[in-house]
Design a protein around this motif. Sequence first.
Motif, PDB file in Angstrom:
ATOM      1  N   UNK A  26       0.854  -1.198   0.120  1.00 16.70           N
ATOM      2  CA  UNK A  26      -0.024  -0.121  -0.068  1.00 16.70           C
ATOM      3  C   UNK A  26       0.793   1.276   0.182  1.00 16.70           C
ATOM      4  N   UNK A  27       0.619   2.032  -1.053  1.00 24.25           N
ATOM      5  CA  UNK A  27       1.702   3.148  -1.334  1.00 24.25           C
ATOM      6  C   UNK A  27       1.357   4.163  -0.052  1.00 24.25           C
ATOM      7  N   UNK A  28       0.098   4.843  -0.153  1.00 23.24           N
ATOM      8  CA  UNK A  28      -0.115   5.780   0.866  1.00 23.24           C
ATOM      9  C   UNK A  28      -0.401   5.403   2.216  1.00 23.24           C
ATOM     10  N   UNK A  29      -0.803   4.165   2.428  1.00 25.21           N
ATOM     11  CA  UNK A  29      -0.748   3.815   3.904  1.00 25.21           C
ATOM     12  C   UNK A  29       0.915   3.610   4.443  1.00 25.21           C
ATOM     13  N   UNK A  30       1.711   3.619   3.573  1.00 28.56           N
ATOM     14  CA  UNK A  30       3.172   3.549   4.143  1.00 28.56           C
ATOM     15  C   UNK A  30       3.881   4.894   4.018  1.00 28.56           C
ATOM     16  N   UNK A  31       3.463   5.891   3.121  1.00 25.13           N
ATOM     17  CA  UNK A  31       4.012   7.338   3.242  1.00 25.13           C
ATOM     18  C   UNK A  31       3.438   8.167   4.239  1.00 25.13           C
ATOM     19  N   UNK A  32       2.095   7.870   4.543  1.00 26.69           N
ATOM     20  CA  UNK A  32       1.383   8.867   5.526  1.00 26.69           C
ATOM     21  C   UNK A  32       1.907   9.277   6.562  1.00 26.69           C
TER      22      UNK A  32
END
Length: 245
Positions: free
Chosen positions: A43-49
């Motif tokens: 998950x991109x956004x879940x990990x850069x949030x």
Amino acid sequence: MDVSFLGGPGPQRGVGVVSEHETLGDAVRTLTAVAPEVVAYACASGSFVGGTVGERAMCEAMSRAGAVPAVTTSGALLEALVELDGRRVALVTPYTVPVTRVLESCVASAGVTVTGCAYMNLTRHIWKVTYREVVDMARRAAVRGRLGAADALFLSRTDLPTYDVIPQLEAELRIPVISANQVTMWAALRRLGTRAVGPYQALIDASARSGTVLPGQTSGAVLPGHASGAVLPEVPEEKQQEGWT
């Protein structure tokens, strides 16, 4: 490869839920029966949030729960940029403005210059985006702006259709093109001591990187990047959130 879904099959309640350490630990523990040698958080956004600090903490939480190496999509992105010596990156996202800005901030905090960005302002039905729309956004994000040229392009979001257009975009833009799913699996396979395979992809095949120079240009010259803000393709505006990927 086995899969554990965070939050179940229903709509997610946002990136905060799927990146909580307790949620991550539970998901990793469901995979222990298959004895994985590496765990990947796709998950991109879940990990850069949570920025780079939050991403590292997520990997530590997953490793504690599974006693194996762990990677995330955004961590894999930064790792791939190091592999490609990508210090200036253009971004393509289907996200809204606020989520896109968080990605830009995360990348910038790692010392990478964001030269330009194209986004779609979507919050649902992202899997319905066509390859043509992805290609159009990539072209727009990679247009020269006041910050100069990009030396890599990142296509964010794990349910955005991207894989089949990577070779086409690399041949056209003459810079490495990486995507969320691609970098995630590449980083996971590296930890297994093996490598990904794929048709003409700069990240996977080092020999493909020699083709990133435009005809008539000197070594290191690339197709210019864009810096004058986001470019919005002609797509319907979406308002209802179903979770970020």
